[in-house]
Write an enzyme that holds these catalytic residues in place. Sequence first.
Site, PDB file in Angstrom:
ATOM      1  N   LEU A  63       0.731  -1.173  -0.002  1.00  0.00           N
ATOM      2  CA  LEU A  63      -0.039  -0.068  -0.153  1.00  0.00           C
ATOM      3  C   LEU A  63       0.763   1.113  -0.110  1.00  0.00           C
ATOM      4  O   LEU A  63       2.023   1.108   0.569  1.00  0.00           O
ATOM      5  CB  LEU A  63      -0.960   0.166   1.175  1.00  0.00           C
ATOM      6  CG  LEU A  63      -1.858  -1.084   1.636  1.00  0.00           C
ATOM      7  CD1 LEU A  63      -2.609  -0.966   2.759  1.00  0.00           C
ATOM      8  CD2 LEU A  63      -3.149  -1.109   0.260  1.00  0.00           C
ATOM      9  N   ASP A  64       0.505   2.402  -0.838  1.00  0.00           N
ATOM     10  CA  ASP A  64       1.085   3.514  -0.435  1.00  0.00           C
ATOM     11  C   ASP A  64       1.432   4.085   0.924  1.00  0.00           C
ATOM     12  O   ASP A  64       0.424   3.732   1.753  1.00  0.00           O
ATOM     13  CB  ASP A  64       0.339   4.892  -1.364  1.00  0.00           C
ATOM     14  CG  ASP A  64       0.499   4.330  -2.651  1.00  0.00           C
ATOM     15  OD1 ASP A  64       1.033   3.733  -3.337  1.00  0.00           O
ATOM     16  OD2 ASP A  64      -0.443   5.193  -3.479  1.00  0.00           O
ATOM     17  N   ARG A  65       2.366   4.623   1.218  1.00  0.00           N
ATOM     18  CA  ARG A  65       2.750   5.179   2.741  1.00  0.00           C
ATOM     19  C   ARG A  65       1.244   5.867   3.368  1.00  0.00           C
ATOM     20  O   ARG A  65       1.038   5.647   4.433  1.00  0.00           O
ATOM     21  CB  ARG A  65       4.018   6.032   2.804  1.00  0.00           C
ATOM     22  CG  ARG A  65       4.372   6.376   3.961  1.00  0.00           C
ATOM     23  CD  ARG A  65       5.397   7.642   3.793  1.00  0.00           C
ATOM     24  NE  ARG A  65       6.704   7.178   3.573  1.00  0.00           N
ATOM     25  CZ  ARG A  65       7.525   6.693   4.347  1.00  0.00           C
ATOM     26  NH1 ARG A  65       7.270   6.908   5.686  1.00  0.00           N
ATOM     27  NH2 ARG A  65       8.702   6.252   3.822  1.00  0.00           N
TER      28      ARG A  65
END
Length: 231
Positions: A63-65
């Site tokens: 997942l994106d940060r």
Amino acid sequence: MPDSAPQRFPGRPGDWVLYKDNQLIAFNKPAGMAVVPDKKKSANLLQIGAAYAHHDLYPIHRLDRPVSGVVLFGKKSSAQASVSTQFQERTVTKTYLAVVAERPEQDEATLVHYIREGKGNTSEIVDQSDPASKRAELSYRYLGSSDRYHLLEIKLLTGRKHQIRAQLGAIGSPLRGDTKYGFKRANEGKSIDLHAYTLAFDHPISGARVELKAPLPEGVVWEAFGGIVGL
């Protein structure tokens, strides 16, 4: 250089565990935490999770940060390979919840765009004729509204970098806090209000369908939607 002021995350690693057995472990990743080590050298779920599990972990997806929600790791490379193949074959089902300030014109729709990598760690919507473009498809459904915001359920049909963020921005409904894709103000901690809510896959040994659900993040905006999603 490491971050001078490490970000604090709610709870402890044991509080984030959604599922574990001798093959796999899943966490509810806090927004703002990287999944794997990156050039910022800040806290990441792979290393924190391995320390908690006392076991090497093998990343299956990311997942994106700024995004919160379900992240699955293999405890064995064979488990990683099995579930990764399911991702490639699109037999894994994923549902996201997205908070936006502008309600889409249609309450339910399938979005198809063409995306290429842009500048500054972004993805940009381009014409289909662009040789660098990749087809991006998702479906969304309007779930309800609070005083200021609207909740959408998102199902990814392809898996492109920043796909949900770019596609919602393209229809004028950027995610709350996502200044890269059109929202006016950043959230505290640079999180965005996108949550990987459910993940379903076939267990690499038993073959049984495993369905995971990540509780919503803390905060008044998400709490306003708790009743809508049955929490």
